[in-house]
Design a protein around this motif. Sequence first.
Motif, PDB file in Angstrom:
ATOM      1  N   ALA A 222      23.023 105.798  -8.637  1.00  0.00           N
ATOM      2  CA  ALA A 222      22.918 107.250  -8.808  1.00  0.00           C
ATOM      3  C   ALA A 222      21.487 107.723  -9.044  1.00  0.00           C
ATOM      4  N   ASP A 223      20.625 106.858  -9.606  1.00  0.00           N
ATOM      5  CA  ASP A 223      19.248 107.253  -9.897  1.00  0.00           C
ATOM      6  C   ASP A 223      18.299 106.990  -8.733  1.00  0.00           C
ATOM      7  N   GLY A 224      18.826 106.467  -7.625  1.00  0.00           N
ATOM      8  CA  GLY A 224      17.979 106.138  -6.480  1.00  0.00           C
ATOM      9  C   GLY A 224      17.550 104.689  -6.431  1.00  0.00           C
ATOM     10  N   THR A 225      17.884 103.899  -7.451  1.00  0.00           N
ATOM     11  CA  THR A 225      17.586 102.462  -7.441  1.00  0.00           C
ATOM     12  C   THR A 225      18.367 101.782  -6.324  1.00  0.00           C
ATOM     13  N   ARG A 226      17.691 100.916  -5.573  1.00  0.00           N
ATOM     14  CA  ARG A 226      18.339 100.180  -4.488  1.00  0.00           C
ATOM     15  C   ARG A 226      18.586  98.740  -4.926  1.00  0.00           C
ATOM     16  N   VAL A 227      19.779  98.224  -4.574  1.00  0.00           N
ATOM     17  CA  VAL A 227      20.172  96.888  -5.005  1.00  0.00           C
ATOM     18  C   VAL A 227      20.720  96.105  -3.815  1.00  0.00           C
ATOM     19  N   TRP A 228      20.259  94.855  -3.670  1.00  0.00           N
ATOM     20  CA  TRP A 228      20.789  93.912  -2.683  1.00  0.00           C
ATOM     21  C   TRP A 228      21.566  92.851  -3.461  1.00  0.00           C
TER      22      TRP A 228
ATOM     23  N   PRO B 228      27.274 102.255 -13.567  1.00  0.00           N
ATOM     24  CA  PRO B 228      27.917 103.538 -13.836  1.00  0.00           C
ATOM     25  C   PRO B 228      27.878 104.463 -12.616  1.00  0.00           C
ATOM     26  N   VAL B 229      28.873 105.329 -12.547  1.00  0.00           N
ATOM     27  CA  VAL B 229      28.883 106.347 -11.498  1.00  0.00           C
ATOM     28  C   VAL B 229      27.673 107.265 -11.663  1.00  0.00           C
ATOM     29  N   GLU B 230      27.368 107.633 -12.898  1.00  0.00           N
ATOM     30  CA  GLU B 230      26.173 108.402 -13.241  1.00  0.00           C
ATOM     31  C   GLU B 230      25.557 107.796 -14.490  1.00  0.00           C
ATOM     32  N   PHE B 231      24.222 107.758 -14.553  1.00  0.00           N
ATOM     33  CA  PHE B 231      23.548 107.241 -15.736  1.00  0.00           C
ATOM     34  C   PHE B 231      23.425 108.340 -16.789  1.00  0.00           C
TER      35      PHE B 231
ATOM     36  N   LYS C  21      21.882 101.149 -17.731  1.00  0.00           N
ATOM     37  CA  LYS C  21      22.360  99.768 -17.866  1.00  0.00           C
ATOM     38  C   LYS C  21      23.307  99.390 -16.740  1.00  0.00           C
ATOM     39  N   VAL C  22      23.064  98.175 -16.190  1.00  0.00           N
ATOM     40  CA  VAL C  22      24.004  97.562 -15.250  1.00  0.00           C
ATOM     41  C   VAL C  22      24.250  96.133 -15.711  1.00  0.00           C
ATOM     42  N   TYR C  23      25.372  95.551 -15.275  1.00  0.00           N
ATOM     43  CA  TYR C  23      25.770  94.211 -15.718  1.00  0.00           C
ATOM     44  C   TYR C  23      25.904  93.306 -14.497  1.00  0.00           C
TER      45      TYR C  23
END
Length: 218
Positions: free
Chosen positions: A20-26, A36-39, A45-47
Amino acid sequence: EEVYNTLKVPVSGFYRLELADGTRVWLNSVTELRYPVEFSGKERKVYLSGEAYFEVAKNEDMPFVVKTPDYDVTVLGTRFNVFAYEEERISAVTLVGGSVLVSGGNFGISGQLNPDEHFVLDKETGAMEISTVDVHDFIAWKDGKFRFRDVRLEDIMKAFSRWYEVEVVYENREVKDFRFGLNVDRNTSIEPILRIFELNGKVKIEREGNLLRIKKGR
């Protein structure tokens, strides 16, 4: 209250997403990410369980925290890889750009990484090490490559088992520590890759369906 999604990547899987914040993850194969759906609040935080590469959107007022079973990785905006499979003895963080703080967990971890640095935790002994590396060796997976440089055969085969869904049996324990280099496309079938390991005669690999039997060569 934050609502979390859970994304599970299966064997042979690969996934990319934007948070949601624009962070990209592979996300690499056999990986789970809760996000989270929204921070909201003071932290993003992510797990993570498994392996993921992050390009974090910068927000100095809300640090981004990757929580693994063994430590937290805290950043403001940066690019880094986290290797945190629960069944692996080793857990690691590789920093590509920016800076990260590795802290917390059961081992009293507290250390800051600079670009091109690689943090390794031995979960059995609690030993920790930071070294300078070629980061491309550790993030090649996100670009669809297997890239190993002087790596133990057992560690290479663990990566193969998560991608090709194979089981490996070693008929000689010493071959686990034989070291190899490899740079191939992950979309390549496993058979020609296995033949590469046999070229120098150090090992012989027999395949029976999804079972690989590895023994000492000549």
